[in-house]
Write an enzyme that holds these catalytic residues in place. Sequence first.
Site, PDB file in Angstrom:
ATOM      1  N   VAL A   1       0.744  -1.102   0.010  1.00  0.00           N
ATOM      2  CA  VAL A   1       0.088   0.025   0.049  1.00  0.00           C
ATOM      3  C   VAL A   1       0.990   1.230   0.031  1.00  0.00           C
ATOM      4  O   VAL A   1       2.038   0.896   0.073  1.00  0.00           O
ATOM      5  CB  VAL A   1      -0.938  -0.011   1.244  1.00  0.00           C
ATOM      6  CG1 VAL A   1      -1.810  -1.034   1.168  1.00  0.00           C
ATOM      7  CG2 VAL A   1      -0.164   0.052   2.534  1.00  0.00           C
TER       8      VAL A   1
ATOM      9  N   GLU B   1       3.071   4.233   0.708  1.00  0.00           N
ATOM     10  CA  GLU B   1       4.637   4.371   1.447  1.00  0.00           C
ATOM     11  C   GLU B   1       4.235   5.284   2.769  1.00  0.00           C
ATOM     12  O   GLU B   1       4.640   6.459   3.026  1.00  0.00           O
ATOM     13  CB  GLU B   1       5.616   5.054   0.988  1.00  0.00           C
ATOM     14  CG  GLU B   1       7.155   4.902   1.501  1.00  0.00           C
ATOM     15  CD  GLU B   1       7.559   3.532   1.610  1.00  0.00           C
ATOM     16  OE1 GLU B   1       6.873   2.545   1.643  1.00  0.00           O
ATOM     17  OE2 GLU B   1       9.008   3.299   1.737  1.00  0.00           O
TER      18      GLU B   1
ATOM     19  N   LYS C   1       0.188   1.613   6.473  1.00  0.00           N
ATOM     20  CA  LYS C   1       0.979   0.341   6.584  1.00  0.00           C
ATOM     21  C   LYS C   1       0.376  -0.318   7.918  1.00  0.00           C
ATOM     22  O   LYS C   1      -0.018  -1.719   7.912  1.00  0.00           O
ATOM     23  CB  LYS C   1       2.139   0.441   6.428  1.00  0.00           C
ATOM     24  CG  LYS C   1       2.699   0.853   4.953  1.00  0.00           C
ATOM     25  CD  LYS C   1       4.096   0.432   4.750  1.00  0.00           C
ATOM     26  CE  LYS C   1       4.656   1.092   3.326  1.00  0.00           C
ATOM     27  NZ  LYS C   1       3.910   0.206   2.368  1.00  0.00           N
TER      28      LYS C   1
ATOM     29  N   SER D   1       9.774   0.660   0.179  1.00  0.00           N
ATOM     30  CA  SER D   1      11.160   0.710  -0.357  1.00  0.00           C
ATOM     31  C   SER D   1      12.136   1.767   0.662  1.00  0.00           C
ATOM     32  O   SER D   1      13.253   1.686   0.387  1.00  0.00           O
ATOM     33  CB  SER D   1      11.070   1.597  -1.731  1.00  0.00           C
ATOM     34  OG  SER D   1      10.068   2.464  -1.750  1.00  0.00           O
TER      35      SER D   1
ATOM     36  N   HIS E   1      11.519  -6.776  -0.535  1.00  0.00           N
ATOM     37  CA  HIS E   1      11.505  -5.475  -1.477  1.00  0.00           C
ATOM     38  C   HIS E   1      11.894  -5.940  -3.082  1.00  0.00           C
ATOM     39  O   HIS E   1      12.759  -6.306  -3.289  1.00  0.00           O
ATOM     40  CB  HIS E   1      12.805  -4.519  -0.979  1.00  0.00           C
ATOM     41  CG  HIS E   1      12.932  -3.374  -1.802  1.00  0.00           C
ATOM     42  ND1 HIS E   1      14.092  -2.769  -2.095  1.00  0.00           N
ATOM     43  CD2 HIS E   1      12.147  -2.606  -2.705  1.00  0.00           C
ATOM     44  CE1 HIS E   1      14.115  -1.634  -2.694  1.00  0.00           C
ATOM     45  NE2 HIS E   1      12.899  -1.453  -3.170  1.00  0.00           N
TER      46      HIS E   1
HETATM   47  P1  NAI Z   1       0.620   2.648  -5.685  1.00  0.00           P
HETATM   48  O1  NAI Z   1       0.304   4.144  -5.367  1.00  0.00           O
HETATM   49  O2  NAI Z   1       0.742   2.395  -7.348  1.00  0.00           O
HETATM   50  O3  NAI Z   1      -0.178   1.631  -5.047  1.00  0.00           O
HETATM   51  C1  NAI Z   1      -0.637   1.607  -3.801  1.00  0.00           C
HETATM   52  C2  NAI Z   1      -2.000   0.988  -3.646  1.00  0.00           C
HETATM   53  O4  NAI Z   1      -2.298   0.883  -2.440  1.00  0.00           O
HETATM   54  C3  NAI Z   1      -3.129   1.886  -4.507  1.00  0.00           C
HETATM   55  O5  NAI Z   1      -3.769   0.948  -5.242  1.00  0.00           O
HETATM   56  C4  NAI Z   1      -3.867   2.163  -3.181  1.00  0.00           C
HETATM   57  O6  NAI Z   1      -5.353   2.072  -3.509  1.00  0.00           O
HETATM   58  C5  NAI Z   1      -3.569   0.817  -2.276  1.00  0.00           C
HETATM   59  N1  NAI Z   1      -4.047   1.493  -0.753  1.00  0.00           N
HETATM   60  C6  NAI Z   1      -3.536   2.428  -0.118  1.00  0.00           C
HETATM   61  N2  NAI Z   1      -4.023   2.499   1.138  1.00  0.00           N
HETATM   62  C7  NAI Z   1      -4.772   1.321   1.150  1.00  0.00           C
HETATM   63  C8  NAI Z   1      -5.495   0.589   2.304  1.00  0.00           C
HETATM   64  N3  NAI Z   1      -5.735   1.224   3.331  1.00  0.00           N
HETATM   65  N4  NAI Z   1      -5.917  -0.575   2.105  1.00  0.00           N
HETATM   66  C9  NAI Z   1      -5.978  -1.242   1.053  1.00  0.00           C
HETATM   67  N5  NAI Z   1      -5.280  -0.523  -0.134  1.00  0.00           N
HETATM   68  C10 NAI Z   1      -4.876   0.564  -0.011  1.00  0.00           C
HETATM   69  O7  NAI Z   1       2.267   2.441  -5.048  1.00  0.00           O
HETATM   70  P2  NAI Z   1       3.400   1.544  -5.544  1.00  0.00           P
HETATM   71  O8  NAI Z   1       4.299   2.367  -6.285  1.00  0.00           O
HETATM   72  O9  NAI Z   1       2.681   0.339  -5.895  1.00  0.00           O
HETATM   73  O10 NAI Z   1       3.982   1.397  -4.210  1.00  0.00           O
HETATM   74  C11 NAI Z   1       3.572   0.442  -3.164  1.00  0.00           C
HETATM   75  C12 NAI Z   1       4.580   0.240  -2.000  1.00  0.00           C
HETATM   76  O11 NAI Z   1       5.700  -0.335  -2.716  1.00  0.00           O
HETATM   77  C13 NAI Z   1       5.196   1.331  -1.360  1.00  0.00           C
HETATM   78  O12 NAI Z   1       5.474   1.131   0.087  1.00  0.00           O
HETATM   79  C14 NAI Z   1       6.398   1.786  -2.167  1.00  0.00           C
HETATM   80  O13 NAI Z   1       7.321   2.437  -1.487  1.00  0.00           O
HETATM   81  C15 NAI Z   1       6.984   0.478  -2.554  1.00  0.00           C
HETATM   82  N6  NAI Z   1       7.786   0.310  -3.666  1.00  0.00           N
HETATM   83  C16 NAI Z   1       7.421   0.973  -4.741  1.00  0.00           C
HETATM   84  C17 NAI Z   1       8.505   0.701  -5.773  1.00  0.00           C
HETATM   85  C18 NAI Z   1       8.098   1.531  -7.255  1.00  0.00           C
HETATM   86  O14 NAI Z   1       8.927   1.569  -8.001  1.00  0.00           O
HETATM   87  N7  NAI Z   1       6.858   2.125  -7.288  1.00  0.00           N
HETATM   88  C19 NAI Z   1       9.458  -0.155  -5.993  1.00  0.00           C
HETATM   89  C20 NAI Z   1       9.578  -0.670  -4.583  1.00  0.00           C
HETATM   90  C21 NAI Z   1       8.812  -0.903  -3.438  1.00  0.00           C
END
Ligand code: NAI
Length: 708
Positions: A398, A400, A405, A427, A448
């Site tokens: 979800v 960051e 979280k 991340s 990760h």
């Molecule tokens: P994103 O913004 O694309 O997706 C996050 C998703 O979580 C969204 O679909 C949102 O609706 C959902 N969400 C938010 N609050 C929620 C809740 N209370 N209950 C259920 N779902 C919820 O973000 P992304 O890029 O996928 O990143 C997700 C995680 O992965 C973060 O912690 C980020 O730091 C980490 N990450 C991201 C990378 C990247 O390149 N984007 C690489 C490695 C890790």
Amino acid sequence: MFLHSETDHIVTLTMDMPERSANVWNQASLDAFAAMLDALEQREDVKGLILHSAKKTFLAGADLDAIEAIAIGGKDAEELHGSAGALSELLRRLELLPFPTVAAINGSALGGGYELCLACNHRVAADSPGLQVGLPEAQLGLLPGGGGTQRLPRMIGIEKSLGLIMEGKRLGAVEALAMGLVDAVVPADELLSAATRWLEKNPAAKQPWDQEGFQIPGGDMDGYGAQVIMVATAMFQAKTHGNYPAGKAILSCFAEGLRLSLDAGLLVEKRYFIQLLLDPVAGAMVRTLFLNLEKANKLAARPKGLPRKAFSKVGVLGAGLMGSGVAYACAKAGMDVVLLDRDETTAKKGKTYSENLLNKRIKRGRSTQAKKQAILGRIHPSAAYSDLSGCQLVVEAVFEDREIKAEVTAKAEAQLDKDALFGSNTSTLPITGLAQASSRPDRFIGLHFFSPVERMPLVEVIVGKQSSDECLAHALDFIQQLGKTPIVVNDARGFYTSRVFGTYITEGLGLLAEGVDPNLIEAAGRASGMPMPPLALADEVGLELMHDVGLQTAKDLGDAYRPNPSTPVLQRMVVEAKRLGRKNQKGFYTYHERKKTLWPELDALFPRATAQPEVEDLAERFLYTQALEAARCVEEGVLPSVADGDVGAILGWGFAPFTGGPFSYMDGLGLKHFVSRATALAAQHGERFQPPALLLEMAAHDRSFHGP
Ligand code: NAI
């Protein structure tokens, strides 16, 4: 080793090396092969020979011992001259036998294994799903030294073979047939009969290059072939800046060897092969991308003595970019996946991600409708936490944000069995802190993944202070089941990969503030061997995101926070100029339809200094800053294994692969040299180049990371 059977004067040799899972070329198999050739050369009654294997693979290439010897180095040219050409000479004898030969390729034939097939008159492959053929040596900084660079172009043409050998491509049976690497593909149980039939029909077969008037298909070195080599040489040089001796050597084998007879061409190949074996680049690449990669894949870091766990049902929290990718990877590996988001529509959108990926794969012939339906059938989008019941592991992806979280962790755990694992894909946030929201922090770990998940092979596993050995062991089992490579690190800000990778971008941005021409910065990034130059990369990551992470870090660290060279640059770009990166089409680059160009106003924002540095000096700074940070990770206990550090750097963020990773890079330069150069850079550019005490001590005692 070579089981001999004979019917109607057709000899079948079935390779079956005792006490090994795969056939390989080593001294014993080469000796046995030579003895077999001695015997066959005396026979006048033989009408044909079939080569075949009793193992799942046909022949996997060189033996691990031989490969380890390359990684360790230390052989001299004279010694290599005796051993390196052995396979090449035997294969020449094979193709000059007075009767036809067929390779009945029942499993993968790579490197020296495929070179054996090339020396046969005909190649028929089984239509088996995992079967691969090809000459992947270049990926390890080597070249095919058993005649591959001479026979493949003579068989399928210079243009087609050059791409395959330079990139070290492996092809499945159907692709191999289309490219001409095999002559026929048949069902596995018809392999031997197809081979026999071909021999009966072609009693006088001879290699094309041993026949009068032979010409290389598609144009030889007096015609189109020469143009191909010329263009490829120029492109290769522009792309790799002389960093990859293997590519250069392969081009030379083509350019010089293909003008000559096959026998003379084989000698040219042998000369370049030996040159590469003596080159430290091959040693470093083999060590990291073959030996240490294999160790990571075999879970070298898994705590011993704990039973393995197989995963059949997992949950993914957050169906955004990362969650959708993780769900796809799990479903593809055969697991049922509950993909959960705040509402069902968003969760379903996450499943569409998989559908789109699979449609693309079908279009490229890499998947089928049936496989697509099976994978999609395993992904269950949902907004109800109760659906997580029965999941053996949950990956959280979800936003960051610590609070969000924490909330989803508690809600998910309420539905899970006591021994289920919880893995966060954060991340940046320390795992031990996130585990405070868990009722069983011993089952909580960092997983990760990298973006895009379906393509990136690495997962950085972060062990929190309370993560148990069993939790780590099972998390590694999960990653292995996904077919990905794990590296294991300890919990600290930025972990290993993001922290080290970050220094590359930071350095690139800092150069702008120093007044360096942005074109020069980007050219130096490419010249250093990094896959993308730093300003372009910063746009992809997102300037706003980097700015936010900087602010958060400053807040978290308080007095301990040290601004880095990128801080003022991001402040100006994000806050003053409102340029957020690729996402708003405005960053260091301006984005046009299909092209991007550096933003012309960068010069106004960051005035240019009158004296500009050399590209080589900047490229050196890019690799030094990363290598130093990697060394700090070892010193601080974040990175327990330098082998993992090298593997993770190349697989995770594409750290200049020809170096073998940051630790191999430092070893290659020699720690004494590295330390003295870093100290000079620190005096000139700031304390971030100051070598940590660990390096000073290692250098003082003549030690290296991978050696003694
Ligand atoms: P994103 O913004 O694309 O997706 C996050 C998703 O979580 C969204 O679909 C949102 O609706 C959902 N969400 C938010 N609050 C929620 C809740 N209370 N209950 C259920 N779902 C919820 O973000 P992304 O890029 O996928 O990143 C997700 C995680 O992965 C973060 O912690 C980020 O730091 C980490 N990450 C991201 C990378 C990247 O390149 N984007 C690489 C490695 C890790």
